[in-house]
Structure formats: structure tokens, C-alpha cells
Design an enzyme around this catalytic site. Sequence first.
Site, mmCIF file in Angstrom:
data_model
loop_
_atom_site.group_PDB
_atom_site.id
_atom_site.type_symbol
_atom_site.label_atom_id
_atom_site.label_comp_id
_atom_site.label_asym_id
_atom_site.label_seq_id
_atom_site.Cartn_x
_atom_site.Cartn_y
_atom_site.Cartn_z
ATOM 1 N N ALA A 28 0.811 -1.216 0.000
ATOM 2 C CA ALA A 28 0.000 0.000 0.000
ATOM 3 C C ALA A 28 0.845 1.266 0.000
ATOM 4 C CB ALA A 28 -0.919 -0.002 1.219
ATOM 5 N N ASN A 62 1.758 -3.456 8.009
ATOM 6 C CA ASN A 62 2.708 -3.933 7.013
ATOM 7 C C ASN A 62 3.472 -2.776 6.376
ATOM 8 O OD1 ASN A 62 2.352 -6.796 7.077
ATOM 9 N ND2 ASN A 62 0.402 -6.550 6.032
ATOM 10 N N HIS A 103 -1.765 7.036 4.087
ATOM 11 C CA HIS A 103 -0.401 6.826 4.557
ATOM 12 C C HIS A 103 0.416 8.086 4.267
ATOM 13 C CE1 HIS A 103 -1.531 2.592 4.721
ATOM 14 N NE2 HIS A 103 -1.988 2.739 3.494
#
Length: 268
Positions: A124, A190, A220
Site C-alpha cells: 500500500a 505492514n 499513509h
Amino acid sequence: MSRRRIALIGFGSIAGDLAPALLARTAPGYELGVLLPPESESRVRVPEGCALLADCEELRAFGPEIVVEAAGHEAVRKSVPQCLALGLPVLISSIGALHDEALFAGLVKTAKASGGRILLPSGALGGVDYVRAVRDATSLALRYESHKPPAAWREELVKRGHDPATLAEPVTLFRGNAREAAATYPLNLNVAAALALAGPGFEKVEVAVICDPAARGNSHAITVDCEYGTMRTEITNAPSPSNPKTSWIVSRSLLAAIEQYFSPVMML
């Protein structure tokens, strides 16, 4: 050219997104095997035409050119070592499991001894190439902040006394380094682990985890400061339709990594 053989470990939301995309590819196309124990309820969801593999012996007989782990941390501990021992390259989706130093060291040792390879996708995350390039900077400061909506943190919010349905203000769930973050939230961090492995290590990546009712997706934010330059990047990923804790882009990252693996041109 014959179709490429790929084995998937597990068949949850990530593999469920990835498999149809692989099967739709042509020239040369892909032949899929799925490693699932005989008692797994996920077997009924595996697309027709995929080989169902009950154990690593059947996986070996299937003869994959690459194995893709998409089954969580337990699969990294149990199935990935066996695949590496067969000399196979393994693309690990659950990178957060590698916060366990003993596990990671054991996987590397097995890969070296057998000729297998550990492959880590960006998942991601964006900007991994920049982080990798500046990892040895003497003044490096690397910060990561995760923002996800209440649906992704429902159980954690209830545990802390919050009602996910009526949450009005952001709640900071965690502040610390990447190793602590991956250990505290093994199914969700992750990205922090990927930054740590690409960059200066788990202890040197600052992490904040925030549940934000205003978040429209899984966001993010990465900040890099060092003598080579600075980077500020923010990515907002749509959650997977089958699992709001997983970004939909993760399966596409795995697809891109697989196609890069087989491509005659590689971007590093």
C-alpha cells in the site's frame, strides 16, 4: 510461450482480488495453484481452473516459478520457510511478520542455503525507492503516519471504550517505532514494516496510528528528511471491498511485482 505457474498461499481478500487479475492476463498468462489445508472453508471460493494444493509436497509437485504469500503472519512462520527450502522465490505480502528478528534471520538463512529468494512488495506504500536510496544518510529522520476510518479499527475502538458509529474526533491508537507498531498491530502495520526494511531499520522509523472518522480511505503519510533531500508524500487508498482493514491497492502491488519478476525489463 507456456503459461507461468504461480502458487498462492491462502485465499483471503488479497488473494481473492489478485487471482482474477492474474487469470485475466494473457501472453503468456498464468496458471495458478492455491495452497490451502483440506479443511479450509476458503477452498470453495477458489476460481475454477486453479489447482488446489493441500501441502508443500503438492506445491512442489505443482512446480511454481514463484510463490505469493497472502495468508497472514502465521503463513510466513509456517509455509514460507518450507517454500524457501525448496529453492523457490517467495513474494511476502505480510511483511509485518518480519518485525520478528529471529523469524527474519531464519528465513534469510534458509533462502541462502537453498537458493530461494525473499521478495518484498511495496504494498500500500509509495516512495519506497526514495527511502531505499537514502537509508544510509547520516541525518535521516523517517516518519510514518497511518489514518484509517473507524470501520478499519472497530474492535480496537470498542476495546478502548469508543463507539465506532458515533466517533466524532480522531483517536491516536499508537505512537512508537516500527517494530513496536508491527508487534502491536500485526495485521495492520505492514506499511511500517516495509518502510523499516527499505530504510534504516525498525527502531529508526517513527510511527503514529490514527483512527480518523473524516478519513475517506486508508491514508499513509511519509516524511523523509536527510542531507540528500526531503520527501513528503501522502497516499489515500480505497479499502478492499471484502476487508476494510486491507487497501485494495495491495493486490495490484502484488500483481505489479509478479509481472516485474517475469519481465525482461526491471525497474529497481
